[in-house]
Design a protein around this motif. Structure first.
Motif, short mmCIF file in Angstrom:
data_model
loop_
_atom_site.label_atom_id
_atom_site.label_comp_id
_atom_site.label_asym_id
_atom_site.label_seq_id
_atom_site.Cartn_x
_atom_site.Cartn_y
_atom_site.Cartn_z
N UNK A 285 0.82 -1.21 0.00
CA UNK A 285 0.00 0.00 0.00
C UNK A 285 0.85 1.27 0.00
N UNK A 286 2.14 1.13 -0.34
CA UNK A 286 3.02 2.29 -0.24
C UNK A 286 2.72 3.37 -1.27
N UNK A 287 1.94 3.04 -2.31
CA UNK A 287 1.61 4.04 -3.33
C UNK A 287 0.19 4.58 -3.20
N UNK A 288 -0.46 4.32 -2.07
CA UNK A 288 -1.82 4.82 -1.85
C UNK A 288 -1.79 6.24 -1.29
N UNK B 197 4.78 2.64 22.22
CA UNK B 197 4.20 3.23 21.00
C UNK B 197 4.74 2.54 19.76
N UNK B 198 6.00 2.12 19.80
CA UNK B 198 6.59 1.43 18.66
C UNK B 198 6.04 0.01 18.52
N UNK B 199 5.67 -0.61 19.64
CA UNK B 199 5.14 -1.97 19.60
C UNK B 199 3.69 -2.02 19.13
N UNK B 200 2.87 -1.07 19.61
CA UNK B 200 1.44 -1.16 19.33
C UNK B 200 1.06 -0.61 17.96
N UNK B 201 1.90 0.27 17.40
CA UNK B 201 1.53 0.92 16.14
C UNK B 201 1.40 -0.05 14.96
N UNK B 202 2.38 -0.94 14.69
CA UNK B 202 2.28 -1.78 13.49
C UNK B 202 1.02 -2.64 13.42
N UNK B 203 0.64 -3.42 14.47
CA UNK B 203 -0.58 -4.24 14.34
C UNK B 203 -1.85 -3.41 14.20
N UNK B 204 -1.93 -2.27 14.91
CA UNK B 204 -3.11 -1.42 14.80
C UNK B 204 -3.21 -0.77 13.42
N UNK B 205 -2.06 -0.33 12.89
CA UNK B 205 -2.05 0.27 11.56
C UNK B 205 -2.45 -0.76 10.51
N UNK B 206 -1.94 -1.96 10.63
CA UNK B 206 -2.27 -3.02 9.67
C UNK B 206 -3.76 -3.32 9.69
N UNK B 207 -4.32 -3.41 10.88
CA UNK B 207 -5.75 -3.70 10.99
C UNK B 207 -6.59 -2.54 10.42
N UNK B 208 -6.17 -1.31 10.69
CA UNK B 208 -6.91 -0.15 10.20
C UNK B 208 -6.90 -0.09 8.68
N UNK B 209 -5.73 -0.37 8.07
CA UNK B 209 -5.62 -0.31 6.62
C UNK B 209 -6.43 -1.43 5.95
N UNK B 210 -6.46 -2.59 6.59
CA UNK B 210 -7.18 -3.72 6.01
C UNK B 210 -8.68 -3.56 6.12
N UNK B 211 -9.14 -2.88 7.19
CA UNK B 211 -10.59 -2.73 7.39
C UNK B 211 -11.14 -1.43 6.83
N UNK B 212 -10.36 -0.36 6.93
CA UNK B 212 -10.86 0.96 6.53
C UNK B 212 -10.38 1.43 5.18
N UNK B 213 -9.45 0.70 4.57
CA UNK B 213 -8.96 1.10 3.26
C UNK B 213 -7.88 2.15 3.37
N UNK B 214 -7.16 2.32 2.26
CA UNK B 214 -6.05 3.27 2.24
C UNK B 214 -6.20 4.31 1.16
N UNK B 215 -7.38 4.35 0.55
CA UNK B 215 -7.55 5.32 -0.53
C UNK B 215 -6.94 4.82 -1.81
N UNK B 216 -7.23 5.50 -2.88
CA UNK B 216 -6.69 5.11 -4.17
C UNK B 216 -5.26 5.55 -4.33
N UNK B 217 -4.69 5.27 -5.50
CA UNK B 217 -3.32 5.70 -5.77
C UNK B 217 -3.20 7.21 -5.62
N UNK B 218 -2.07 7.65 -5.12
CA UNK B 218 -1.87 9.08 -4.92
C UNK B 218 -1.91 9.85 -6.23
#
Length: 508
Positions: free
Chosen positions: A233-236, A466-487
């Motif tokens: 999702x790096x290009x979203x 903060x470094x531990x909790x961010x990756x799993x929460x971010x992954x879940x948010x992107x998978x459920x809420x979407x990341x928008x279209x290509x920039x």
């Protein structure tokens, strides 16, 4: 019987390696033998710290965690266990920048007791005096001072690499969403950290609260980038907002650090003084960004007879060191100069040897070995300086909790800076990890003696969580809420310099 999972096997292997290495580490941390060569104690001391860092990095990678957490965690583990066991070197290393100050006082002619007393205070220097006046005191000072110098070099190269991955073009083209996210993500955590420290510790000094707030405003977006890359999702658009905000976040954070450090050093909080720091920082950044390229071109023209590897290595090393020194000369932190050097430097300056994509080696690859050796020393030393016994104080636990809540809330609310229609929750989570940047702020605060051992430990705990909790929460948010279209074109900062770095080393 339950089957042993892969992570458990890796953890067992790490524990086995640590147990096997313990005798060697004990010999390195406990000075009982005199050496004919005065450099020998430094060699074994630095090697032991690097081995601890290697174990931490190995364990973190096997558990799917950022390397910095493994190195920091091993430093905390070894530092506290070895301190309980009474290992001399660890006892000295736990005092951190105070040992550097002690050496400076010794060079100014102070006796060892007076030098330690000035650096640590009479109440904390008693045990160290007995160690450093003993038969191996000189060796302990040499090793501790060398490790401190290496860690400071590590910070410089770390920020240089951060700047190398971004560019002035990116800052100029960054979108309004990223600008709003960066402003909120720096100023709001700063305000929350400042306020929570006053509420939880009424007797806290103004300067200490300033540094606590500054540490909360930092961001280490590299961890979020790894999550975005893992999900492709790096290009979203969300990824573009996060990365663009990170560029400005670094600059704003360093500017905030310069202001806070200037206030602490001068001891005043006058508006004129703050404006002077802002002006000095702006003049330095503008001067370096606009005059630095001319200096680089002149130097490169003078050394065009060198091999491309020699030219890139020498010019890059000298450039980052000169700017770090000039930043310090201007009253700023050396890391501001290092990051600025990274912003300016790129492979295209070396066009005498052909286009960047034709070069056999690039700047990033030349500097990376220095960073790979020196930066882990910094993280392990940061872990060693975390004194777990400070958490026996309920006030410290409350402060750590308050800092954690402020750190999380400030960055999550920064996501509101993104326009409607974007996944604001993901944007806020992407700005959440503090990582190495927060540790650098804490280390500078400790060196300026505005952050004590308890507050330093509380900041490190905030950084870890903060470094531990961010990756799993971010992954879940992107998978459920979407990341928008290509920039959209222009919504993401131009990747001109990044493309040059990526192309460097590709043969025709």
């Amino acid at each position: 019987m339950k089957p042993v999972t892969g992570n458990h096997r890796h953890l067992q292997l790490l524990c086995l390696l640590l147990a096997l290495a313990f005798p060697s580490l004990a010999a390195a941390f406990q000075f009982h033998t005199s050496h004919g060569d005065p450099v020998a104690p430094v060699i074994i001391g630095v090697t032991a710290i690097l081995f601890v860092a290697l174990l931490g990095r190995f364990g973190a990678r096997k558990l799917g965690l950022p390397s910095v957490l493994g190195e920091l965690g091993m430093g905390i583990l070894i530092g506290n266990l070895a301190y309980i066991a009474g290992f001399d070197l660890i006892v000295v290393l736990r005092e951190g920048p105070a040992i550097f100050d002690t050496v400076e006082n010794l060079l100014h002619g102070d006796g060892i007791e007076q030098a330690l007393s000035h650096a640590l205070g009479p109440e904390r220097s008693g045990h160290l005096i007995s160690l450093l006046t003993g038969p191996h005191g000189n060796e302990l000072i040499q090793v501790a001072h060398t490790l401190d110098v290496f860690s400071r070099y590590g910070i410089i190269f770390l920020l240089f690499m951060v700047g190398l991955r971004t560019s002035v073009e990116e800052m100029r083209q960054v979108g309004p969403d990223s600008l709003r996210v960066a402003l909120i993500g720096v100023l709001l955590p700063f305000a929350l950290g400042f306020a929570s420290s006053y509420l939880l510790i009424p007797e806290i000094t103004f300067h200490t609260s300033l540094f606590l707030g500054a540490a909360l405003g930092a961001t280490s977006v590299g961890i979020s980038v790894m999550v975005l890359q893992e999900l492709n999702l790096e290009n979203t658009r969300v990824a573009h907002i996060i990365l663009g905000a990170a560029v400005l976040d670094d600059i704003l954070g360093l500017l905030l650090l310069a202001i806070v450090s200037g206030v602490v050093v001068t001891g005043g909080i006058e508006i004129l003084q703050i404006l002077m720091v802002i002006v000095m920082t702006s003049v330095f950044l503008a001067g370096a960004i606009y005059l630095g390229p001319y200096l680089l071109k002149l130097v490169i023209r003078l050394i065009h007879h060198l091999d491309i590897l020699e030219a890139k290595l020498f010019v890059s090393f000298l450039f980052v060191m000169v700017l770090a020194w000039m930043a310090n000369l201007a009253g700023l932190a050396t890391i501001i100069g290092a990051c600025t050097a990274g912003l300016i430097m790129h492979d295209a300056y070396f066009k005498h040897w052909g286009r960047a994509r034709e070069h056999s080696v690039c700047i990033r690859d030349l500097i990376m070995p220095l960073e790979a050796i020196l930066v882990p020393i910094f993280f392990v030393l940061m872990g060693i300086q975390v004194k777990l016994e400070t958490f026996l104080d309920w006030h410290v636990v409350m402060l750590a909790g308050g800092l954690l809540v402020s750190a999380i809330a400030g960055k999550l609310l920064a996501g509101l800076g993104a326009a409607r229609g974007n996944n604001r929750w993901a944007v806020g989570l992407g700005m959440l990890p503090r990582g190495e940047v927060g540790l650098i702020f804490a280390a500078i605060g400790k060196s300026l003696e505005v952050i004590d051992d308890a507050l330093f430990s509380a900041i490190v705990l905030m950084v870890i969580l903060t470094t531990l909790i961010a990756p799993p929460l971010l992954k879940r948010s992107l998978q459920s809420g979407g990341a928008g279209g290509p920039g959209e074109a222009g919504s993401m900062p131009g990747r001109t310099k990044q493309r040059e770095i990526e192309e460097c080393g590709q043969r025709r």
